[in-house]
Design a protein around this motif. Structure first.
Motif, PDB file in Angstrom:
ATOM      1  N   THR A 146     -71.947 -30.094 -89.796  1.00  0.00           N
ATOM      2  CA  THR A 146     -71.269 -29.370 -88.729  1.00  0.00           C
ATOM      3  C   THR A 146     -72.275 -28.997 -87.649  1.00  0.00           C
ATOM      4  O   THR A 146     -73.461 -29.363 -87.732  1.00  0.00           O
ATOM      5  CB  THR A 146     -70.566 -28.126 -89.275  1.00  0.00           C
ATOM      6  OG1 THR A 146     -69.778 -27.530 -88.235  1.00  0.00           O
ATOM      7  CG2 THR A 146     -71.567 -27.099 -89.772  1.00  0.00           C
ATOM      8  N   SER A 147     -71.845 -28.256 -86.659  1.00  0.00           N
ATOM      9  CA  SER A 147     -72.701 -27.818 -85.552  1.00  0.00           C
ATOM     10  C   SER A 147     -72.746 -26.302 -85.506  1.00  0.00           C
ATOM     11  O   SER A 147     -72.062 -25.611 -86.267  1.00  0.00           O
ATOM     12  CB  SER A 147     -72.177 -28.379 -84.221  1.00  0.00           C
ATOM     13  OG  SER A 147     -70.885 -27.858 -83.947  1.00  0.00           O
ATOM     14  N   ILE A 148     -73.553 -25.789 -84.578  1.00  0.00           N
ATOM     15  CA  ILE A 148     -73.714 -24.343 -84.468  1.00  0.00           C
ATOM     16  C   ILE A 148     -72.413 -23.666 -84.064  1.00  0.00           C
ATOM     17  O   ILE A 148     -72.205 -22.476 -84.348  1.00  0.00           O
ATOM     18  CB  ILE A 148     -74.833 -24.012 -83.452  1.00  0.00           C
ATOM     19  CG1 ILE A 148     -75.133 -22.509 -83.439  1.00  0.00           C
ATOM     20  CG2 ILE A 148     -74.449 -24.504 -82.082  1.00  0.00           C
ATOM     21  CD1 ILE A 148     -75.601 -21.947 -84.758  1.00  0.00           C
ATOM     22  N   ALA A 149     -71.483 -24.413 -83.451  1.00  0.00           N
ATOM     23  CA  ALA A 149     -70.213 -23.818 -83.036  1.00  0.00           C
ATOM     24  C   ALA A 149     -69.387 -23.360 -84.233  1.00  0.00           C
ATOM     25  O   ALA A 149     -68.515 -22.496 -84.097  1.00  0.00           O
ATOM     26  CB  ALA A 149     -69.417 -24.822 -82.199  1.00  0.00           C
ATOM     27  N   PHE A 150     -69.649 -23.944 -85.404  1.00  0.00           N
ATOM     28  CA  PHE A 150     -68.902 -23.567 -86.599  1.00  0.00           C
ATOM     29  C   PHE A 150     -69.429 -22.285 -87.231  1.00  0.00           C
ATOM     30  O   PHE A 150     -68.745 -21.671 -88.048  1.00  0.00           O
ATOM     31  CB  PHE A 150     -68.963 -24.705 -87.615  1.00  0.00           C
ATOM     32  CG  PHE A 150     -68.030 -24.527 -88.777  1.00  0.00           C
ATOM     33  CD1 PHE A 150     -66.658 -24.672 -88.620  1.00  0.00           C
ATOM     34  CD2 PHE A 150     -68.510 -24.210 -90.037  1.00  0.00           C
ATOM     35  CE1 PHE A 150     -65.795 -24.510 -89.689  1.00  0.00           C
ATOM     36  CE2 PHE A 150     -67.659 -24.042 -91.113  1.00  0.00           C
ATOM     37  CZ  PHE A 150     -66.288 -24.199 -90.935  1.00  0.00           C
ATOM     38  N   TYR A 151     -70.635 -21.875 -86.859  1.00  0.00           N
ATOM     39  CA  TYR A 151     -71.239 -20.651 -87.395  1.00  0.00           C
ATOM     40  C   TYR A 151     -71.541 -19.693 -86.254  1.00  0.00           C
ATOM     41  O   TYR A 151     -72.700 -19.389 -85.969  1.00  0.00           O
ATOM     42  CB  TYR A 151     -72.522 -20.972 -88.159  1.00  0.00           C
ATOM     43  CG  TYR A 151     -72.333 -21.927 -89.319  1.00  0.00           C
ATOM     44  CD1 TYR A 151     -71.391 -21.682 -90.297  1.00  0.00           C
ATOM     45  CD2 TYR A 151     -73.113 -23.070 -89.430  1.00  0.00           C
ATOM     46  CE1 TYR A 151     -71.221 -22.552 -91.358  1.00  0.00           C
ATOM     47  CE2 TYR A 151     -72.953 -23.952 -90.494  1.00  0.00           C
ATOM     48  CZ  TYR A 151     -72.003 -23.687 -91.448  1.00  0.00           C
ATOM     49  OH  TYR A 151     -71.834 -24.549 -92.497  1.00  0.00           O
ATOM     50  N   PRO A 152     -70.539 -19.194 -85.573  1.00  0.00           N
ATOM     51  CA  PRO A 152     -70.793 -18.334 -84.409  1.00  0.00           C
ATOM     52  C   PRO A 152     -71.271 -16.953 -84.816  1.00  0.00           C
ATOM     53  O   PRO A 152     -71.040 -16.494 -85.940  1.00  0.00           O
ATOM     54  CB  PRO A 152     -69.431 -18.279 -83.725  1.00  0.00           C
ATOM     55  CG  PRO A 152     -68.454 -18.395 -84.853  1.00  0.00           C
ATOM     56  CD  PRO A 152     -69.089 -19.341 -85.833  1.00  0.00           C
TER      57      PRO A 152
END
Length: 266
Positions: A100-106
């Motif tokens: 995943t990307s950082i957008a999934f762990y805000p």
């Protein structure tokens, strides 16, 4: 004091890229959820607001899953083509998933209840084209996990390994003790009462069935009623003694002339 640092840098350059440590340790969620640990899955807390200063928007965040005895032999991939797949877990003893990307762990308080369920995807367990398959775990473990950040040049940063994670195991049928002596006194009493109640119901049912059969048998054995004789249907003559017989009206005297009708006079 500077020599060990220089040696560490040289060792890192010889061995490959030095990864930036992320001060975070994955763990099984402490939230009150059903099925946090099953025979094929486990649930982690989602690392919210953890990777912001270590990850760019184009970087990928992976979860590394490995058997505990294989963590020391795990080598961070130097490129994305060397990422160990889920299908190789039984031989390599580790794999990477949940890309995943950082957008999934805000970094947001509203996502505080989010979790990650490892091993929940059964549709890709035999599909080698899925590089980020989150397939079910086929062994109880124990496992350890860590998050690994990759960019276009390979591994970039990583978290610490988690504590050991052991999945639930089913008990063999032969290992289950069925001896009544191991049961509690309350369970034995309840079982006895229920058994007696069922026995009474069976006896009542049999008695009712026998009684109904007996009634049917009696109806079949009863003699047919005799037909009454034909004379019984003949009419009978009754003499009404209380009513006197009617008498003929008196006749007029013969010497009295009878009145003539008007038609006769004409």
């Amino acid at each position: 004091m500077e020599l060990p640092l220089v040696l560490l840098v040289l060792t890192g350059l010889c061995a490959g890229r030095i990864l930036e440590p992320v001060p975070y340790t994955p763990q099984i969620t402490a939230k009150s959820l059903e099925g946090k640990l099953t025979a094929t899955t486990f649930t982690l807390d989602q690392p919210l607001c953890i990777f912001d200063q270590y990850v760019n928007s184009t970087d990928d965040i992976w979860l590394v899953v490995a058997f505990t005895n294989a963590t020391s032999n795990f080598k961070n991939p130097t490129s994305r083509v060397k990422i160990p797949p889920y299908q190789g877990l039984s031989t390599a003893l580790h794999y990477m998933t949940l890309k995943t990307s950082i957008a999934f762990y805000p970094c947001a308080e509203s996502r505080a209840a989010s979790v990650l369920r490892v091993g929940s995807d059964t549709s890709c367990k035999d599909d080698r084209s899925r590089e980020f398959c989150n397939g079910p775990l086929t062994s109880p473990g124990p496992y350890r996990v860590k998050f690994l950040i990759l960019d276009s040049n390979g591994s970039k940063a990583e978290t610490r390994w988690s504590q050991q994670i052991s999945l639930k195991q089913g008990r063999r049928a032969s290992a289950i003790d069925t001896w009544p002596g191991r049961r509690s006194g309350t369970m034995v009493v309840i079982t006895s009462i229920l058994s007696s109640f069922i026995g009474v119901l069976v006896i009542l049912f049999l008695c009712t069935a026998a009684y109904e059969c007996y009634k049917l048998w009696r109806l079949e054995e009863a003699p047919a009623p005799e037909e009454p004789p034909a004379e019984a249907f003949r009419g009978r003559q009754y003499d009404t003694h209380h009513i006197p017989p009617s008498q003929a009206p008196p006749q007029p005297p013969s010497d009295v002339p009878r009145p003539r009708s008007p038609a006769a006079s004409l």
